[in-house]
Scaffold this motif. Structure first.
Motif, mmCIF file in Angstrom:
data_model
loop_
_atom_site.group_PDB
_atom_site.id
_atom_site.type_symbol
_atom_site.label_atom_id
_atom_site.label_comp_id
_atom_site.label_asym_id
_atom_site.label_seq_id
_atom_site.Cartn_x
_atom_site.Cartn_y
_atom_site.Cartn_z
ATOM 1 N N LEU A 197 50.283 38.496 38.490
ATOM 2 C CA LEU A 197 49.368 38.381 37.372
ATOM 3 C C LEU A 197 50.148 38.619 36.088
ATOM 4 O O LEU A 197 50.984 39.519 36.030
ATOM 5 C CB LEU A 197 48.240 39.403 37.506
ATOM 6 C CG LEU A 197 47.362 39.240 38.751
ATOM 7 C CD1 LEU A 197 46.415 40.413 38.857
ATOM 8 C CD2 LEU A 197 46.589 37.947 38.696
ATOM 9 N N LEU A 255 39.880 40.926 35.583
ATOM 10 C CA LEU A 255 41.307 40.869 35.905
ATOM 11 C C LEU A 255 42.138 41.790 35.019
ATOM 12 O O LEU A 255 43.273 42.121 35.369
ATOM 13 C CB LEU A 255 41.831 39.440 35.769
ATOM 14 C CG LEU A 255 41.450 38.470 36.883
ATOM 15 C CD1 LEU A 255 42.000 37.091 36.589
ATOM 16 C CD2 LEU A 255 41.951 38.954 38.225
ATOM 17 N N VAL A 286 36.028 41.771 42.096
ATOM 18 C CA VAL A 286 36.909 40.595 42.092
ATOM 19 C C VAL A 286 36.853 39.898 43.452
ATOM 20 O O VAL A 286 36.860 38.663 43.541
ATOM 21 C CB VAL A 286 38.353 41.013 41.749
ATOM 22 C CG1 VAL A 286 39.313 39.845 41.926
ATOM 23 C CG2 VAL A 286 38.429 41.531 40.313
ATOM 24 N N THR A 299 45.339 31.461 40.315
ATOM 25 C CA THR A 299 44.604 32.721 40.322
ATOM 26 C C THR A 299 44.526 33.314 41.722
ATOM 27 O O THR A 299 44.764 34.504 41.925
ATOM 28 C CB THR A 299 43.187 32.512 39.766
ATOM 29 O OG1 THR A 299 43.270 31.971 38.453
ATOM 30 C CG2 THR A 299 42.423 33.819 39.723
ATOM 31 N N LEU A 303 46.260 36.822 42.954
ATOM 32 C CA LEU A 303 45.502 37.917 43.554
ATOM 33 C C LEU A 303 46.030 38.255 44.938
ATOM 34 O O LEU A 303 46.061 39.425 45.344
ATOM 35 C CB LEU A 303 44.020 37.540 43.628
ATOM 36 C CG LEU A 303 43.261 37.493 42.303
ATOM 37 C CD1 LEU A 303 41.875 36.917 42.502
ATOM 38 C CD2 LEU A 303 43.186 38.877 41.676
#
Length: 574
Positions: A197, A255, A286, A299, A303
């Protein structure tokens, strides 16, 4: 007042004062009771249902207004010392949040409150309670930037009441929502670097932290305020509450703490239970959004990498952080269920997690593949870990992982034991006969022996499915018998004289082995007899003694007392 008093005039000043002081409790419990009654009535009595819903519509605005006022009170007096106002604001916020959490789960919620109203409430909870409790001031600064960006996109859309239409327009106008944040606050292309991230850019601006220790803690534990705020946020992220918030925008906001964790701004290794509770709740949120939304590849991959890396870090930390690890494992499973993560990628991660001794993540990855491909791809590394006798933590964790997988997927037992069976029996012997030394060995001795017996038992159950006694089955169980007999010889059995036992003997381990022998004898007598022939005479004598002792209940043999005969002639009259 109609529920308690027949006429409004009956409510005197004393009652009014009492209601004012306890309005939050009364309103909260009223919402809970009304929702329960509405659910019980259903559609059988439309008139009563309409009355109950009208009462609910009158009470809900009071709950929302009280929540806003109490949270504002908390933010105003955040730097003051402990006071009655602070405690009252905390109690009011907690009660209102509890009622709100119940209300959102009901079918009536969508018809009573608008999505804009719920959105404002969630923003208030995030910026006043949850984000500040993490102790990272610049999360709020970044959060404000995202909120402004979302507002701008909504204004371009021109329809703030239609959630679905708004989401479609956001995707079209701003090519949003890409949930990863770059240094320039612009969306990255999904084919870019997705290994982590992206990081925060901490500007040279002073952002004042919100800190109310007395509100966050209660007797050293997270307060009810934190727990109820987390509950409301998780409820909003469930699929039936999709109307509450633009879910893609909410994902982008949630996030932020995860990025702060990856950058090291939030220390997961600390003993701050508030951080653990809030962070685990956000990770669960999430996870819920990941399951319900069609996220881009970048994304999901970010994650996935985040959850794997954090599971590895927390795996080496104290057990207080288990709540965060549990949420991370759930997030990893959710990411693996997404179709944009290919099988080849999963196999790469299987091998990487095994090489890094991240056995909990390795187990999740192997089970997700739903075939033995993950085991085949990494069984050599598993064997290396089991053979690393000097590093206790490594072979114990690896053993725990393969036992857990074998308990879930018994059809994978033969594959695992063909490759790692020798290492399993060797560890059984090393731990059972005290051939390893050190405090870590003493700590894990009993558990390792118990896990070994369980793994052997799973293997027996699989091999004995068709009740056939093959040469392979006899050969394997003969080796098992020899290994377990050595444990009985070293540790003895319950009731055995301590003078005949070794210094580090544990008769409980001998009893476990004896119970295994008795189980084989009763379930598969033909296999038991075949194995008995293959072992040495000495081992056979020990095994038979163990079986006999277990079947007799380890009773000590009573020595008969020889009574002397009574001779009457020895008595004389005085």
């Amino acid at each position: 007042s109609g529920l308690a008093f027949s006429n409004f005039e009956d409510v005197d000043g004393f009652v009014k004062d009492g209601m004012i002081q306890t309005w939050a409790v009364l309103s909260g419990f009223s919402v809970v009771i009304l929702l329960k009654l509405i659910k019980e009535v259903g559609s059988s009595d439309s008139n009563r249902r309409a009355i109950l819903v009208s009462w609910l519509k009158n009470i809900i605005p009071v709950v929302f207004a009280g929540l806003y006022d109490s949270l504002e009170c908390l933010s105003v007096i955040s730097k003051m010392q402990e006071s009655k106002c602070l405690r009252d604001a905390e109690k009011t916020s907690t009660m209102c949040l509890a009622a709100l959490g119940m209300f959102i789960q009901s079918h009536e919620a969508k018809n009573i409150i608008s999505s804009d109203g719920m959105k404002s409430t969630i923003h208030c909870i995030l910026e006043t309670v949850l984000f500040p409790s993490l102790g990272v001031p610049f999360i709020l600064s970044k959060y404000d930037s995202i909120c402004k960006e979302i507002t701008t996109l909504e204004l371009k859309d021109g329809d703030s009441n239609n959630i679905e239409g708004k989401t479609d327009s956001i995707d079209e106008v701003g090519k949003q929502p890409d949930l990863r944040i770059t240094n320039e606050d612009e969306a990255e292309d999904s084919v870019g670097d997705s290994n982590k991230l992206p990081s925060f850019v901490v500007e040279n601006e002073q952002v004042e932290a919100f800190h109310i220790a007395t509100v966050y803690f209660s007797n050293g534990k997270p307060s009810k305020l934190i727990e109820q705020a987390c509950n409301v946020l998780e409820t909003v992220c469930t699929t039936h509450a999709h109307w509450c918030f633009d879910r893609k925008a909410l994902m982008k906001i949630l996030l932020l703490p995860l990025i702060a964790v990856e950058d090291g701004s939030i220390d997961c290794d600390s003993n701050n239970e508030v951080t653990h509770v809030v962070l685990s709740s956000i990770i669960r949120c999430v996870k819920l959004l990941t399951q319900s939304e069609n996220l881009d590849y970048g994304t999901v991959k970010g994650l996935l990498i985040f959850s794997i890396s954090r599971i590895s870090c927390i795996g080496k930390a104290p057990s207080e952080q288990s709540i965060v690890k549990k949420s991370l494992c759930a997030l990893l499973r959710a990411c693996l269920q997404k179709s944009n993560i290919t099988k080849n990628e999963k196999l790469i991660h299987v091998r990487e997690t095994a090489e890094s001794d991240n056995w909990e993540a390795w187990e999740i990855l192997c089970l997700d593949l739903n075939q033995s491909s993950g085991i085949n791809h990494s069984i050599d590394i598993v064997c290396q870990a089991l053979e690393d006798y000097k590093t206790t933590r490594r072979h114990v964790d690896a053993f725990t992982a393969i036992l857990s997988i074998s308990s879930i997927r018994t059809d994978w037992v033969p594959l695992i034991m063909r490759k790692a069976g020798g290492q399993v029996l060797q560890l059984t012997k090393l731990y059972g006969n005290c051939q390893l030394e050190g405090p870590a060995f003493n700590e894990n001795r009993t558990s390792m022996c118990a896990m070994s017996i369980k793994m052997i038992m799973l293997t027996f159950q699989y091999m004995n499915t068709d009740k056939a006694v093959s040469a392979e089955t006899v050969s394997f169980h003969s080796i098992v018998f020899e290994t377990l007999v050595s444990l009985v010889s070293f540790n003895g059995l319950p009731g055995q004289s301590t003078s005949t036992l070794n210094a580090n003997a544990d008769p409980a381990l001998g009893r476990i082995c004896a119970q295994f022998f008795v189980h084989i004898l009763r379930v598969a007598p033909a296999l038991f007899k075949a194995c008995l022939v293959n072992i040495s005479v000495e081992d056979r004598n020990v095994l038979e003694a163990a079986v006999r002792a277990d079947m007799e209940g380890y009773q000590k043999k009573k020595v008969a007392v020889v009574k002397k005969p009574l001779k009457l002639r020895s008595f004389s009259r005085s």
